[in-house]
Design an enzyme around this catalytic site. Structure first.
Site, PDB file in Angstrom:
ATOM      1  N   GLU A   1       0.828  -1.198   0.000  1.00 15.12           N
ATOM      2  CA  GLU A   1       0.000   0.000   0.000  1.00 15.12           C
ATOM      3  C   GLU A   1       0.861   1.245   0.000  1.00 15.12           C
ATOM      4  O   GLU A   1       2.010   1.236   0.420  1.00 15.12           O
ATOM      5  CB  GLU A   1      -0.930  -0.001   1.207  1.00 15.12           C
ATOM      6  CG  GLU A   1      -0.225  -0.134   2.523  1.00 15.12           C
ATOM      7  CD  GLU A   1      -1.224  -0.400   3.635  1.00 15.12           C
ATOM      8  OE1 GLU A   1      -1.981   0.508   3.944  1.00 15.12           O
ATOM      9  OE2 GLU A   1      -1.229  -1.519   4.169  1.00 15.12           O
TER      10      GLU A   1
ATOM     11  N   CYS B   1       3.647   8.332   0.829  1.00 15.51           N
ATOM     12  CA  CYS B   1       4.318   7.398   1.737  1.00 15.51           C
ATOM     13  C   CYS B   1       4.369   6.036   1.049  1.00 15.51           C
ATOM     14  O   CYS B   1       3.342   5.510   0.638  1.00 15.51           O
ATOM     15  CB  CYS B   1       3.534   7.306   3.047  1.00 15.51           C
ATOM     16  SG  CYS B   1       4.184   6.076   4.188  1.00 15.51           S
TER      17      CYS B   1
ATOM     18  N   CYS C   1       7.198  -7.370   6.798  1.00 16.88           N
ATOM     19  CA  CYS C   1       8.398  -6.818   7.429  1.00 16.88           C
ATOM     20  C   CYS C   1       8.963  -7.852   8.389  1.00 16.88           C
ATOM     21  O   CYS C   1       8.214  -8.563   9.055  1.00 16.88           O
ATOM     22  CB  CYS C   1       8.056  -5.539   8.185  1.00 16.88           C
ATOM     23  SG  CYS C   1       9.499  -4.721   8.900  1.00 16.88           S
TER      24      CYS C   1
ATOM     25  N   CYS D   1       8.487  -5.321  15.219  1.00 14.00           N
ATOM     26  CA  CYS D   1       8.156  -4.347  16.275  1.00 14.00           C
ATOM     27  C   CYS D   1       6.768  -4.691  16.819  1.00 14.00           C
ATOM     28  O   CYS D   1       5.826  -4.889  16.041  1.00 14.00           O
ATOM     29  CB  CYS D   1       8.185  -2.917  15.721  1.00 14.00           C
ATOM     30  SG  CYS D   1       9.793  -2.494  15.034  1.00 14.00           S
TER      31      CYS D   1
ATOM     32  N   CYS E   1       3.387  -2.852  15.760  1.00 11.18           N
ATOM     33  CA  CYS E   1       3.222  -2.501  14.342  1.00 11.18           C
ATOM     34  C   CYS E   1       2.447  -3.575  13.575  1.00 11.18           C
ATOM     35  O   CYS E   1       2.742  -4.768  13.691  1.00 11.18           O
ATOM     36  CB  CYS E   1       4.605  -2.308  13.726  1.00 11.18           C
ATOM     37  SG  CYS E   1       4.561  -1.966  11.964  1.00 11.18           S
TER      38      CYS E   1
ATOM     39  N   CYS F   1       0.024   2.807   8.858  1.00 19.33           N
ATOM     40  CA  CYS F   1       0.795   1.681   9.342  1.00 19.33           C
ATOM     41  C   CYS F   1       0.268   0.290   8.988  1.00 19.33           C
ATOM     42  O   CYS F   1       0.085  -0.553   9.861  1.00 19.33           O
ATOM     43  CB  CYS F   1       0.942   1.776  10.858  1.00 19.33           C
ATOM     44  SG  CYS F   1       1.528   3.378  11.373  1.00 19.33           S
TER      45      CYS F   1
HETATM   46  N1  SAH Z   1      10.786   0.038   9.172  1.00 21.79           N
HETATM   47  C1  SAH Z   1      10.805   1.483   9.208  1.00 21.79           C
HETATM   48  C2  SAH Z   1       9.531   2.081   8.675  1.00 21.79           C
HETATM   49  C3  SAH Z   1       8.345   1.751   9.534  1.00 21.79           C
HETATM   50  S1  SAH Z   1       6.876   2.716   9.418  1.00 21.79           S
HETATM   51  C4  SAH Z   1      11.064   1.949  10.619  1.00 21.79           C
HETATM   52  O1  SAH Z   1      11.109   1.131  11.523  1.00 21.79           O
HETATM   53  O2  SAH Z   1      11.248   3.152  10.806  1.00 21.79           O
HETATM   54  C5  SAH Z   1       7.254   4.303  10.019  1.00 21.79           C
HETATM   55  C6  SAH Z   1       7.064   4.531  11.526  1.00 21.79           C
HETATM   56  O3  SAH Z   1       5.773   4.171  11.989  1.00 21.79           O
HETATM   57  C7  SAH Z   1       8.064   3.781  12.357  1.00 21.79           C
HETATM   58  O4  SAH Z   1       8.622   4.640  13.311  1.00 21.79           O
HETATM   59  C8  SAH Z   1       7.197   2.730  13.008  1.00 21.79           C
HETATM   60  O5  SAH Z   1       7.756   2.232  14.195  1.00 21.79           O
HETATM   61  C9  SAH Z   1       5.921   3.506  13.222  1.00 21.79           C
HETATM   62  N2  SAH Z   1       4.734   2.676  13.532  1.00 21.79           N
HETATM   63  C10 SAH Z   1       4.525   1.385  13.256  1.00 21.79           C
HETATM   64  N3  SAH Z   1       3.335   0.974  13.735  1.00 21.79           N
HETATM   65  C11 SAH Z   1       2.788   2.026  14.346  1.00 21.79           C
HETATM   66  C12 SAH Z   1       1.548   2.243  15.027  1.00 21.79           C
HETATM   67  N4  SAH Z   1       0.670   1.266  15.176  1.00 21.79           N
HETATM   68  N5  SAH Z   1       1.325   3.481  15.522  1.00 21.79           N
HETATM   69  C13 SAH Z   1       2.204   4.466  15.351  1.00 21.79           C
HETATM   70  N6  SAH Z   1       3.367   4.332  14.705  1.00 21.79           N
HETATM   71  C14 SAH Z   1       3.673   3.121  14.220  1.00 21.79           C
END
Ligand code: SAH
Length: 349
Positions: free
Chosen positions: A91, A104, A111, A115, A118, A334
């Site tokens: 997406e 974006c 992934c 985390c 996420c 996200c």
């Molecule tokens: N892999 C990359 C890109 C991830 S998406 C990274 O780790 O930076 C971009 C941001 O959104 C990251 O900081 C990620 O941790 C955050 N993110 C992921 N899930 C989220 C959620 N449910 N709420 C808020 N931020 C989130």
């Protein structure tokens, strides 16, 4: 499946033209149609000779993906779910602000970082996106814009860990930046990473003025190991050394992202610890209030606690911003749309 046009670098497309008996400058024309003029069809490339257009049609795909869903939110945010040639989905999101049109993009199917808050990581990593698949998201979003609208910014913050796919991402960023490509200034491109030290250095060595955002999410290794499992093999020290090197090489101030999880990492003590960690660094903190993802069990912070967290950081002189939420009514944040679709698909017999 034919290789998609966006997968060809400028040199590769020139070579392809020459192999087909056409001068190399035809590649410049073809790329102008793709990146600058938003065509959806090889036949619309009027200044390309008909014979060469026929070769393009039989050997190259204009796009490699299909639009599976297109959603529009009340705040002007739009989201596309693209189906790739092998059935996987990614997406990308368009965010509108008065003076900005930001896209974006995703870099992987799923992934592997895991985390815990996420949605993208819940299903693990399937594969890297190709250079063409990365660029195609931008091209598709660009075609949603009005005649007078232009893309102004790209954030590599969608699904996946961009620096785990640097080999395919860098050529895409090159095309994005290049005059004969999208012509977008490097300073308008931001790459967000979980924090892979060697890859951060590699990105710096690439020599462009990209913005780097590092997802810190915790001010100490104990908490970060819990929230960002890959941290136990890396550690905050190594990440901060790499971001210091990035700053030294590129002169670009690094952004530290911090997802604020209610009752988990949003205490005043943690704000102070974060400030101490970043003291003396030319850094900026971007707080992202948790976007609730049911499966993860984490919540957004209470407003009062978030405010206190920001005030504590600001009192220590740490520049801090809070990320605005966009497209809430279309699950634009996200990985939520893809997750929903995957779950729907799994439920089918
Ligand atoms: N892999 C990359 C890109 C991830 S998406 C990274 O780790 O930076 C971009 C941001 O959104 C990251 O900081 C990620 O941790 C955050 N993110 C992921 N899930 C989220 C959620 N449910 N709420 C808020 N931020 C989130």
């Amino acid at each position: 499946m034919n290789r998609p046009l966006a997968d060809f670098t400028k040199d590769e497309l020139e070579a392809w033209c020459e192999q087909h008996g056409a001068p190399g400058y035809r590649a410049v024309q073809i790329r102008r149609w793709l990146y600058g003029k938003r065509v959806n069809d090889f036949d619309a490339m009027h200044d390309v000779p008909a014979k060469l257009r026929e070769c393009l049609k039989s050997e190259i795909a204009l796009f490699a993906s299909e639009i599976l869903a297109h959603q529009q939110a009340s705040d002007g945010t739009e989201k596309l779910l693209l189906q790739l040639h092998d059935g996987h989905r990614v997406e990308c999101v368009l965010m509108r602000e008065p003076k900005r049109r930001t896209v974006c993009i995703s870099t992987q199917v799923g992934c592997g970082m895991g985390c815990v808050f996420c949605a993208s990581g819940l299903l693990g990593l399937t594969r890297n996106l190709t250079t063409g698949e990365i660029l195609e998201q931008i091209l598709r979003i660009d075609r949603l814009l009005g005649r007078d609208e232009r893309l102004t910014n790209v954030v590599v913050m969608g699904i996946g860990e961009p620096l785990a796919n640097l080999q395919n991402l860098l050529p895409a960023l090159e095309t994005l930046n290049e005059k004969g490509g999208m012509g977008l200034g490097a300073r308008r491109i931001t790459i967000s990473t979980v924090g892979l030290p060697e890859k951060i250095r590699e990105l710096a060595q690439f020599g462009k003025q990209f913005n780097l955002a590092v997802s810190l999410h915790a001010p100490n290794d104990k908490l970060r190991d819990r929230l960002v499992p890959v941290n136990d093999k890396i550690g905050l020290d190594a990440i901060l050394q790499a971001t210091d090197d990035f700053f030294e090489t590129t002169g670009r101030r690094v952004t530290f992202e911090y997802v604020v999880l209610g009752g988990v990492n949003d205490g005043m003590e943690q704000a102070r610890e974060l400030a101490t960690l970043l003291r003396g660094r030319n850094a900026h903190v971007n707080l992202i209030p948790m976007n609730p993802v049911e499966e993860t069990g984490f919540d957004a912070p209470l407003q009062a606690r978030l405010r206190q967290f920001v005030e504590t950081l600001e009192q220590t002189g740490t520049p801090t911003t809070i990320r605005k939420r966009k497209g809430a009514d279309i699950d634009a944040a996200c990985g939520q749309l893809r997750l929903k679709k995957e779950q729907t698909v799994e439920l089918q017999p």
